[in-house]
Design an enzyme around this catalytic site. Structure first.
Site, PDB file in Angstrom:
ATOM      1  N   ASP B 234       0.854  -1.183   0.000  1.00 50.16           N
ATOM      2  CA  ASP B 234       0.000   0.000   0.000  1.00 50.16           C
ATOM      3  C   ASP B 234       0.894   1.237   0.000  1.00 50.16           C
ATOM      4  O   ASP B 234       1.859   1.306   0.759  1.00 50.16           O
ATOM      5  CB  ASP B 234      -0.905  -0.017   1.232  1.00 50.16           C
ATOM      6  CG  ASP B 234      -2.018   0.984   1.102  1.00 50.16           C
ATOM      7  OD1 ASP B 234      -3.144   0.570   0.800  1.00 50.16           O
ATOM      8  OD2 ASP B 234      -1.758   2.198   1.286  1.00 50.16           O
ATOM      9  N   ASN B 242      -2.635  12.755  -3.588  1.00 51.85           N
ATOM     10  CA  ASN B 242      -3.712  13.101  -4.512  1.00 51.85           C
ATOM     11  C   ASN B 242      -4.261  14.488  -4.223  1.00 51.85           C
ATOM     12  O   ASN B 242      -4.494  15.291  -5.124  1.00 51.85           O
ATOM     13  CB  ASN B 242      -4.847  12.083  -4.379  1.00 51.85           C
ATOM     14  CG  ASN B 242      -4.842  11.106  -5.528  1.00 51.85           C
ATOM     15  OD1 ASN B 242      -4.203  11.361  -6.550  1.00 51.85           O
ATOM     16  ND2 ASN B 242      -5.539  10.014  -5.373  1.00 51.85           N
ATOM     17  N   HIS B 247      -4.882  14.794  -9.060  1.00 51.56           N
ATOM     18  CA  HIS B 247      -5.093  13.383  -9.403  1.00 51.56           C
ATOM     19  C   HIS B 247      -4.140  12.889 -10.476  1.00 51.56           C
ATOM     20  O   HIS B 247      -3.783  11.717 -10.511  1.00 51.56           O
ATOM     21  CB  HIS B 247      -6.534  13.161  -9.858  1.00 51.56           C
ATOM     22  CG  HIS B 247      -7.475  13.001  -8.714  1.00 51.56           C
ATOM     23  ND1 HIS B 247      -7.613  11.819  -8.042  1.00 51.56           N
ATOM     24  CD2 HIS B 247      -8.309  13.881  -8.107  1.00 51.56           C
ATOM     25  CE1 HIS B 247      -8.490  11.968  -7.078  1.00 51.56           C
ATOM     26  NE2 HIS B 247      -8.928  13.213  -7.080  1.00 51.56           N
ATOM     27  N   ASP B 251      -1.906   9.593 -10.498  1.00 51.91           N
ATOM     28  CA  ASP B 251      -1.861   8.563 -11.543  1.00 51.91           C
ATOM     29  C   ASP B 251      -0.427   8.249 -11.934  1.00 51.91           C
ATOM     30  O   ASP B 251      -0.070   7.084 -12.152  1.00 51.91           O
ATOM     31  CB  ASP B 251      -2.634   9.030 -12.781  1.00 51.91           C
ATOM     32  CG  ASP B 251      -4.134   8.941 -12.564  1.00 51.91           C
ATOM     33  OD1 ASP B 251      -4.525   8.404 -11.513  1.00 51.91           O
ATOM     34  OD2 ASP B 251      -4.885   9.404 -13.434  1.00 51.91           O
ATOM     35  N   GLU B 277      -4.914   1.993  -4.506  1.00 54.31           N
ATOM     36  CA  GLU B 277      -3.470   2.185  -4.394  1.00 54.31           C
ATOM     37  C   GLU B 277      -2.798   0.958  -3.781  1.00 54.31           C
ATOM     38  O   GLU B 277      -1.706   1.035  -3.256  1.00 54.31           O
ATOM     39  CB  GLU B 277      -3.169   3.453  -3.584  1.00 54.31           C
ATOM     40  CG  GLU B 277      -3.432   3.373  -2.095  1.00 54.31           C
ATOM     41  CD  GLU B 277      -4.754   4.009  -1.690  1.00 54.31           C
ATOM     42  OE1 GLU B 277      -5.686   4.043  -2.529  1.00 54.31           O
ATOM     43  OE2 GLU B 277      -4.861   4.460  -0.543  1.00 54.31           O
TER      44      GLU B 277
END
Lengths: 355, 354
Positions: B234, B242, B247, B251, B277
């Site tokens: 994780d 984010n 965002h 990505d 994630e």
């Protein structure tokens, strides 16, 4: 970098089981083996009764070859099976024409083998071209070098009937095969379009589709000199739903959210799953004043009633942006994203349309 | 960075559109080429026949150019179905009048075989129409082959050459048509597999496929009585990344980690994107401590890596590593890894917990 082919090597299933994606090929080969065995059995008996022993024996050998083909097919060696089958077709044809002459139409089976070899995905291009060229050459050679009738005349006046029978068998079996291949092809294409344009979990359109969809809608709005609204929605505290109830309940929540949102759409609205828990609603031909009540209805549809799974209460925050089609779609979404952020700041379960 | 990313997305979209329309583009050029070739062939044949003093056949060949020109027009208007039928009837008419005029023995009727097969395999022609046309071709073939006789003496010296030419000229389109069908079939299948098995953002396996993959591995270790390791990864404070950077940077982080995992894992270790994630790694080794040292190296490498040139951003990840035995169900194992992950997060992040 891990290449696709390498991964395939790792994940190859045990040889005892047929890989799922080979079912169509396996099935086709099985059908053609059964047909080949039946036809050759019939021919063996027929030639036995009209006293052409050579062809009767050749037919029995052909049955053995078709059985070998089916055996290879069953044990997953499709390529080998196809080679055995085409060898049988070509050699049987040549012998039959040598004995009986071209008048019975046995050489027409060569068209069928040309077709099957060139359409088969297991055969490489050069092999296919070589084999097909060879078949056509044999076809021409048989026609030119051999007479229409030889001294062996087992069927006498019924020669034409036998010819028609052979033509029908050769053409119809192949045409059925081609129709089946075509239907698999079309089914595959539909599946591809579905996978490419829709989200697998919720059944809504996916991001990829919506990007192009929004581009088209933008040009429409520009041409019609109207405005449209884009509402970006995010489920509140989705992370904690996932953590407390588990991912599968989270998935069910996503499905129910998409169902409820879908119910509140007008007929020409569009909706897509933008990211993990983000949704985009597209409202054509409305300005902000008309659009916000529509989005508010959606928000209320979620927050008014508890969900069927675990009676969870799920709320959603929206950011709504208006555009007249004179800016990039990404900029509109970016504005909606900023408004969504403000909505989250303002305590969630709200619709934010301007600063 | 932002601009580059947007451009990249745009390229992806257009590439996708091209791939969906690929079949149609290919079809278009293929048919157009066939039409142009046919027009030239008929013209050449007409000239030949007129020079040989078979004026009637020359005239018919000139007339036969008309359906092909019509087909070109139809293709330009994207009416492929009508175009295919027009082309098919153009060939059919050619067979009928040439055979009628020249008589049997030249193999003109053989053209009907590839013709009917090509019409049958075409994805735009419905099964019913294909059957009608195939039956028409078959009956015509039987009639022409069985019930007609040779009546032309002018060309009979060239019978061998004409026969060969006709078989070659009708066999080549058959082979080309079938192989182009096969080509699109294979491409489609690969694309379908890619869409069904891979996550579109990171190009790792998706959750759905990985689940099946793990089920297969589970069957394997059941037979060998061995075990394998699973690591749930994780990204630490991804939500914060984010929110702070946007965002699109998020990505990029995901993509970066996917590429990083692909590079660092050996060929029989496989990673997948399990959730937003979260990544799940399959490690085939038995020894959990060996796996742990490898993952620790991976973790340190990730913490020290520069993600984007000239952009102050570094990410760390927490790992939950477990040993999987065949008696366990996969959901349960992942839950176990998730608990370990939670523990790793609690005790300060950027660590491997076993």
């Amino acid at each position: 970098m891990l290449k696709f082919s390498e991964i395939k090597k790792v994940s190859v299933s045990p040889p005892t089981r047929m890989p799922r994606d080979r079912y169509p090929e396996y099935f086709m080969l099985m059908i053609s083996s059964i047909l080949g065995i039946m036809l050759n059995l019939f021919l063996a008996i027929l030639f036995y009764f009209v006293d052409v022993m050579t062809l009767s024996i050749v037919s029995i050998l052909s049955i053995v070859l078709w059985l070998t083909c089916q055996y290879y097919n069953y044990s997953g060696k499709q390529r080998l099976a196809i080679f055995v089958a085409s060898f049988e077709l070509v050699s049987h044809t040549i012998i039959a024409v040598l004995v009986l002459g071209t008048g019975y139409g046995f050489q027409l089976f060569l068209w069928a083998s040309v077709c099957m070899i060139s359409v088969n995905p297991q055969i490489k291009r050069n092999e296919a071209i070589t084999f097909c060229g060879f078949c056509l050459l044999v076809f021409v050679g048989l026609h030119v070098l051999l007479p229409k009738q030889t001294s062996v005349q087992p069927f006498g006046q019924y020669q034409q009937l036998v010819f028609i029978f052979i033509v029908l068998v050769a053409a119809m079996s192949l045409m059925t095969a081609l129709v089946v291949i075509k239907s698999i092809f079309i089914k595959q294409r539909r599946k591809l379009e579905k996978l490419a344009n829709f989200d697998a979990l919720t059944g809504l359109h996916n991001r990829r589709f919506f990007n192009t969809f929004l581009d088209i809608q933008k040009t429409i709005a520009k041409r019609e000199k109207s405005t449209f609204c884009v509402a970006l929605g995010d489920i509140d505290h989705f992370k904690s739903i996932n953590d407390t109830y588990g991912h599968d309940i989270g998935d069910e929540v996503l499905i129910e959210v998409s169902k409820r949102l879908n119910l509140k759409l007008r007929i020409d609205d569009g909706i897509c799953r933008w990211g993990g828990e983000e949704f985009i609603v597209f409202l054509p031909f409305v300005n902000l004043k008309q659009g916000v009540p529509l989005v508010n209805k959606m928000r209320a549809a979620l927050s008014n009633e508890t969900f069927t799974v675990h009676n969870i209460r799920v709320t959603m925050s929206f950011g709504v942006a208006e555009s007249d089609g004179h800016e990039k779609v990404n900029d509109v979404i970016k504005r909606a994203d900023q408004l969504l952020y403000l909505a989250k700041e303002a305590g969630r379960n709200t619709v934010m349309s301007h600063r | 960075m932002h601009n580059i990313n947007m451009q990249h997305t745009k390229q992806l979209i257009s590439a996708f559109l091209v791939s969906i329309n690929y079949y149609y583009h290919r079809e278009n050029t293929l048919y157009l080429r066939a039409c142009i070739l046919a027009v030239f062939t008929h013209f050449a044949l007409a000239v030949c026949f007129i020079l040989m003093d078979i004026g009637m056949l020359g005239l018919l060949n000139l007339l036969n150019i008309a359906p092909w020109l019509m087909a070109i027009r139809l293709i330009q208007h994207s009416r492929y179905r009508s175009a295919i039928l027009t082309m098919a009837f153009g060939v059919y008419a050619f067979v009928v009048y040439s055979h009628g005029y020249l008589g049997a023995g030249f193999g003109i009727e053989m053209v009907l075989w590839p013709l009917s097969f090509l019409v049958t395999i075409n994805a735009r022609i419905s099964v019913r129409n294909a059957i009608y046309f195939g039956a028409l071709c078959l009956l015509t073939f039987i009639y022409l082959y069985v019930f007609t006789f040779s009546n032309m003496s002018v060309l009979s010296d060239y019978r061998l050459y004409i026969f060969t030419l006709i078989v070659a000229l009708s066999g080549a389109p058959l082979i080309i048509g079938m192989m182009s069908m096969k080509h699109t079939f294979i491409r489609q299948k690969a694309k379908l597999e890619k869409l069904a098995h891979f996550d579109s953002l990171t190009d790792l396996f998706n959750r759905h496929y990985f689940y099946k993959f793990l089920e297969d591995r589970k069957q394997e270790i059941k037979m060998d009585r061995s075990q394998f390791c699973l690591a749930l990864v994780d990204i630490d404070k991804f939500k914060e990344i984010n929110d702070r950077h946007g965002h699109d940077i998020g990505d990029i982080v995901l993509k970066f980690i996917a590429i990083f995992l692909k590079e660092k894992l050996t060929h029989n270790q496989v990673a997948c994107r399990w959730g937003g994630e979260e990544f799940l790694i399959y490690l085939p080794q038995n020894d959990i401590h060996q796996a742990r040292t490898q993952l620790n190296e991976l973790r340190e490498g990730l913490a020290n890596a520069t993600l984007i040139q000239g952009y102050p951003l570094s990410v760390t990840a927490s790992f939950g590593l477990i040993c999987f035995e065949a008696s366990e169900c996969i959901d349960n194992a992942v839950k176990r890894a998730d608990l370990l992950l939670y523990k790793a997060k609690e005790s300060g992040r950027n660590r491997v917990e076993i």
